[in-house]
Design an enzyme around this catalytic site. Structure first.
Site, PDB file in Angstrom:
ATOM      1  N   GLU A   1       0.704  -1.158  -0.046  1.00  0.00           N
ATOM      2  CA  GLU A   1       0.009   0.308  -0.085  1.00  0.00           C
ATOM      3  C   GLU A   1       0.802   1.463  -0.015  1.00  0.00           C
ATOM      4  O   GLU A   1       0.164   2.211  -0.748  1.00  0.00           O
ATOM      5  CB  GLU A   1      -0.942   0.024   0.745  1.00  0.00           C
ATOM      6  CG  GLU A   1      -2.020  -1.107   1.151  1.00  0.00           C
ATOM      7  CD  GLU A   1      -1.738  -1.956   1.841  1.00  0.00           C
ATOM      8  OE1 GLU A   1      -0.250  -2.566   2.017  1.00  0.00           O
ATOM      9  OE2 GLU A   1      -2.786  -2.827   1.885  1.00  0.00           O
TER      10      GLU A   1
ATOM     11  N   LYS B   1     -17.130   0.351   5.554  1.00  0.00           N
ATOM     12  CA  LYS B   1     -18.296  -0.644   4.343  1.00  0.00           C
ATOM     13  C   LYS B   1     -19.659  -0.266   4.491  1.00  0.00           C
ATOM     14  O   LYS B   1     -20.015  -0.404   3.326  1.00  0.00           O
ATOM     15  CB  LYS B   1     -17.625  -1.720   5.190  1.00  0.00           C
ATOM     16  CG  LYS B   1     -18.223  -2.841   3.526  1.00  0.00           C
ATOM     17  CD  LYS B   1     -17.259  -4.451   3.925  1.00  0.00           C
ATOM     18  CE  LYS B   1     -17.806  -5.196   3.048  1.00  0.00           C
ATOM     19  NZ  LYS B   1     -16.633  -7.108   3.653  1.00  0.00           N
TER      20      LYS B   1
ATOM     21  N   MET C   1      24.271   8.114   2.975  1.00  0.00           N
ATOM     22  CA  MET C   1      25.031   9.465   3.808  1.00  0.00           C
ATOM     23  C   MET C   1      24.954   9.369   5.207  1.00  0.00           C
ATOM     24  O   MET C   1      25.826  10.218   5.948  1.00  0.00           O
ATOM     25  CB  MET C   1      23.415   9.981   3.409  1.00  0.00           C
ATOM     26  CG  MET C   1      23.034  11.423   3.950  1.00  0.00           C
ATOM     27  SD  MET C   1      24.894  12.641   3.212  1.00  0.00           S
ATOM     28  CE  MET C   1      23.460  13.804   1.843  1.00  0.00           C
TER      29      MET C   1
ATOM     30  N   PHE D   1     -12.229  -6.219  13.481  1.00  0.00           N
ATOM     31  CA  PHE D   1     -11.076  -6.620  12.851  1.00  0.00           C
ATOM     32  C   PHE D   1     -10.963  -5.809  11.638  1.00  0.00           C
ATOM     33  O   PHE D   1     -11.390  -5.197  10.746  1.00  0.00           O
ATOM     34  CB  PHE D   1     -11.141  -7.936  12.103  1.00  0.00           C
ATOM     35  CG  PHE D   1     -10.139  -8.481  11.156  1.00  0.00           C
ATOM     36  CD1 PHE D   1      -9.236  -8.980  12.163  1.00  0.00           C
ATOM     37  CD2 PHE D   1     -10.486  -8.709   9.627  1.00  0.00           C
ATOM     38  CE1 PHE D   1      -8.128  -9.435  10.529  1.00  0.00           C
ATOM     39  CE2 PHE D   1      -9.396  -9.172   9.060  1.00  0.00           C
ATOM     40  CZ  PHE D   1      -7.884  -9.846   9.589  1.00  0.00           C
ATOM     41  N   GLN D   2      -9.303  -6.080  11.479  1.00  0.00           N
ATOM     42  CA  GLN D   2      -8.814  -4.262  11.151  1.00  0.00           C
ATOM     43  C   GLN D   2      -8.607  -3.105  10.898  1.00  0.00           C
ATOM     44  O   GLN D   2      -8.979  -2.562  10.031  1.00  0.00           O
ATOM     45  CB  GLN D   2      -8.801  -5.189   9.754  1.00  0.00           C
ATOM     46  CG  GLN D   2      -8.019  -6.065   9.056  1.00  0.00           C
ATOM     47  CD  GLN D   2      -7.280  -6.602   7.836  1.00  0.00           C
ATOM     48  OE1 GLN D   2      -8.610  -5.663   7.033  1.00  0.00           O
ATOM     49  NE2 GLN D   2      -6.387  -7.198   7.384  1.00  0.00           N
TER      50      GLN D   2
END
Lengths: 571, 153
Positions: free
Chosen positions: A50, A162, A474, A112-113
């Site tokens: 993602e 949802k 760096m 959940f999630q």
């Protein structure tokens, strides 16, 4: 006709003229993905992480100036995207990122999630929304696109539960939005403008300081006109590369920590700094109480919070740089005599001759600066150059011959390692006729290496040039210079075989150790229809110079550094 | 330096969090904060009392203005300031003493139960400080301050 929230999302994208969405499906956003499946108005590119989806949308936005769009699912899908939001936020890149959320009734139950997505995105977006009613959805999407691209651009996040994507309502896409609480001031104040022109007239040692705002506001042409009409020397920030051509005689190059000697000295000595869409970042100013001590400051910026935030502005002008310059140019043309700055031009030219940007080339080992210069010779303006973050990023900024705006795409403000490859994929999707090169390091490239598969699947043949020094270069450079060469956790001697890695994902890999090998590899890479990795073995101990050590003033620019452990002695 | 900001915001969910985040993210403390809807509008008014340097305020005020749902930020040195305090005393105290004191500070006794006396006052924040000092000898059990509300003169 009634439509589901999911369908409204799709229809709204079509109304906004979105041609590509980057994303990754999951439980909470499945309704939307089901509608993506049913349509063929826009393309969906499935990244393999993602974070990469948001960076790709970001790269697309930077290459085109359009709003980039990414879809994520709830919970980990969203949190993976947060680095992408923060990256876009610090560089003012217009994005609309839509995430799924657990159903409204489950919010706050540790479902959940489930994660408080708007709570997390609040400090790293321009604005965000939690959609609680499908009736609000179309308006919110319209508002999100408007907010993302108007005023100071930035990412906007929409979190949709949802049940809201499942619920149905009439779809009416608003023609325009009117927000009583949000009215960006795009026209500069006329009186301030006149005062600023008067200050330019009075100045003996004026300096133009160009920032990323010049690119975001599409005012590069006007900035060039301003600089050429006044013949005032100019310095540029990392984000402003390409606004002036690299070979413009008035362009002193990048200013700040790894800026050129001439740019830094000019900044230190100027009596008037004309800031065009820049924000006086700490990497630019160096030590603040020493910064531009004798200079008055004209600060033109769309965002009032940028003005007098770091350095007091004597002539603040809030407005869109394009509008302000359009209003200013007639006054400039009639009032400014470029001859009056000849003395200062002469001084900075002498600084430039004293310590021009340079490196010690070698026949024994590849120098990263040479690799970038050579890439510039071969590709010139046919390429869009993307970078990750670190030494290679600075070398690319210093040595690539940039000639036009949006040619250089880099994570400047946040400095996000792993940005380069996915952003390059987004840029390639936007500009298929361009060669897209991602300069990366052996550290950065691994942070989104999974995108080789995405680039392969969607036939987006990005060329990754890995400037490989087996170090987190760096940080290693700072350890050498300021930590007595104690190389804590920066040695990357254990590495994957990048050639095989590329091949394993359908791409093509090269490993090069000499100039001839590099030239051959790059010329071959251009012809490949698949993503490419060129693993360039470079001088391990090469450092980025010039350098202003953190917290020092710009006039203390280090131009030479003797590294006792260098593979080969300099010069 | 003490400073009060009066902020008019869209009355929607999340707006308080946006405002408070600005302070929290920069490590500034909020001394008091009151929020209530503005009648016959979609707006709410927040009154924020805080402390800091003038240039910090300038930046905070600009940052507040930049928030999308913020309509207006009012900074003024010419506010009328009022705050409410409610104090619970043990019943053993003299009711008339407490009533007299409360009246001095625009207040009165609000409730007397079997165990407690509750007095409520409304006054300038500095006067409320004085009141709280003055009632120490009546052994107050609980003191509740509302936070300051302001209106421009």
């Amino acid at each position: 006709m009634k439509m589901s929230g999911a369908k409204i999302v799709i229809e709204s994208m079509i109304q906004e003229g979105v041609e590509v969405v980057f994303g990754y499906p999951g439980g909470a956003i499945m309704n939307v993905y089901d509608e993506i499946y049913k349509q063929d108005s826009f393309e969906h590119i499935l990244t393999r992480h993602e974070q990469a989806a948001v960076h790709a949308a970001d790269g697309y936005a930077r290459a085109t100036g359009k709003v980039g769009v990414a879809f994520l699912t709830s919970g980990p899908g969203f949190t993976n995207g947060v680095t992408g939001l923060a990256t876009a936020y610090t560089d003012s890149i217009p994005l609309v990122v839509i995430s799924g959320q657990v159903p409204t009734g489950l919010i706050g139950t540790d479902a959940f999630q489930e994660i408080d997505a708007v709570g997390i995105s609040r400090p790293c977006t321009k604005h965000n929304f939690l959609v609680k009613d499908v009736k609000d959805l179309a308006y919110i999407i319209k508002e999100a696109f408007y907010l993302a691209k108007s005023g100071r651009p930035g990412p906007v996040h929409i979190d949709i539960p949802k049940d809201v994507t499942a619920a149905k309502t009439e779809f009416v896409y608003p023609k325009e939005v009117d927000l009583k609480t949000y009215k960006p001031n795009t026209k500069g104040n006329k009186r301030q403008l006149k005062k600023a022109v008067e200050a330019i007239k009075q100045a003996k040692k004026p300096l133009v300081y160009i920032g990323g705002g010049a690119i975001l506001s599409n005012s590069a042409t006007l900035v060039r006109e301003f600089v050429h009409t006044t013949q005032i020397p100019a310095v540029e920030t990392l984000m402003a590369k390409g606004v002036l051509r690299y070979d413009d005689p008035l362009n002193l190059g990048m200013v700040g920590m790894h800026g050129t000697y001439a740019a830094n000295m000019a900044m230190a000595e100027a009596d008037l700094i004309i800031s065009l869409g820049a924000r006086f970042d700490d990497r630019v100013t160096g030590r603040l109480d020493e910064f531009a001590k004798d200079a008055k400051i004209i600060h033109i910026d769309i965002d009032p919070t940028s003005i007098s935030k770091i350095v007091h502005a004597d002539y603040p002008i809030v407005g869109d740089l394009k509008n302000v310059l359009e209003d200013m140019m007639p006054l400039i043309k009639s009032q400014i005599d470029p001859e009056q700055y000849a003395y200062f031009r002469n001084i900075v030219e002498r600084y430039n001759q004293l310590h021009p940007l340079s490196f010690h080339d070698s026949d024994k080992v590849l120098k990263p600066q040479w690799v970038i210069q050579k890439t510039g010779e071969i590709l010139a303006d046919k390429a869009i150059v993307v970078t990750d973050v670190g030494q290679h990023q600075m070398w690319a900024a210093q040595y690539y011959p940039f000639t036009y705006p949006r040619e250089f795409i880099t994570s400047g403000g946040l400095g996000t390692m792993g940005f380069g490859f996915p952003a390059a994929i987004g840029a390639k999707r936007a500009k298929k006729d361009k060669i897209v090169v991602n300069f990366s390091g052996d550290g950065s490239i691994l942070m989104n290496i999974q995108e080789l598969v995405t680039a392969y699947e969607y036939k987006l043949p990005v060329i990754n040039i890995i400037l490989n020094n087996n170090y987190l270069g760096m940080v290693r450079q700072w350890q050498t210079m300021f930590y007595d060469d104690r190389l804590a956790e920066t040695d990357l001697s254990i590495q994957p075989d990048f050639v095989q890695l590329a091949q394993a994902c359908g791409g093509k890999g090269y490993r090069v150790k000499t100039k001839e090998e590099f030239i051959q590899a790059l010329n071959d890479a251009i012809k490949q229809p698949v993503p490419v990795m060129i693993d360039v073995i470079i001088d391990r101990r090469e450092i980025v110079l010039p350098m202003v050590p953190a917290g020092e003033s710009l006039s203390n620019t280090i131009v030479e550094y003797h590294d006792p452990k260098a593979i080969e002695n300099k010069g | 330096m003490k400073k009060i900001l009066s902020v008019i915001v869209e009355n929607e969910h999340g707006v308080l969090a946006r405002v408070v985040n600005l302070f929290a993210g920069r490590g500034y403390n909020i001394d008091s904060l009151t929020v209530a809807p503005i009648p016959q509008s979609n707006y709410s008014r927040m009154t924020i009392a805080t402390q800091g340097e003038p240039h910090v305020f300038e930046q905070i005020a600009k940052q507040l203005n930049k928030l999308v749902p913020v309509y207006k930020v009012i900074e003024s040195d010419n506010f009328i300031e009022k705050e409410m305090a409610m104090v619970k005393f043990p019943i053993e105290n003299s009711l008339s003493d407490i009533d007299a004191l409360a009246r001095c500070y625009n207040g009165s006794i609000s409730n007397v139960s079997d165990d407690f006396i509750v007095a409520t006052i409304i006054d300038r924040p500095a006067r409320i400080d004085n009141f709280i000092k003055g009632i120490k000898r009546y052994n107050p059990i609980e003191i509740v301050r509302s936070g300051v509300s302001v209106i421009d003169r």
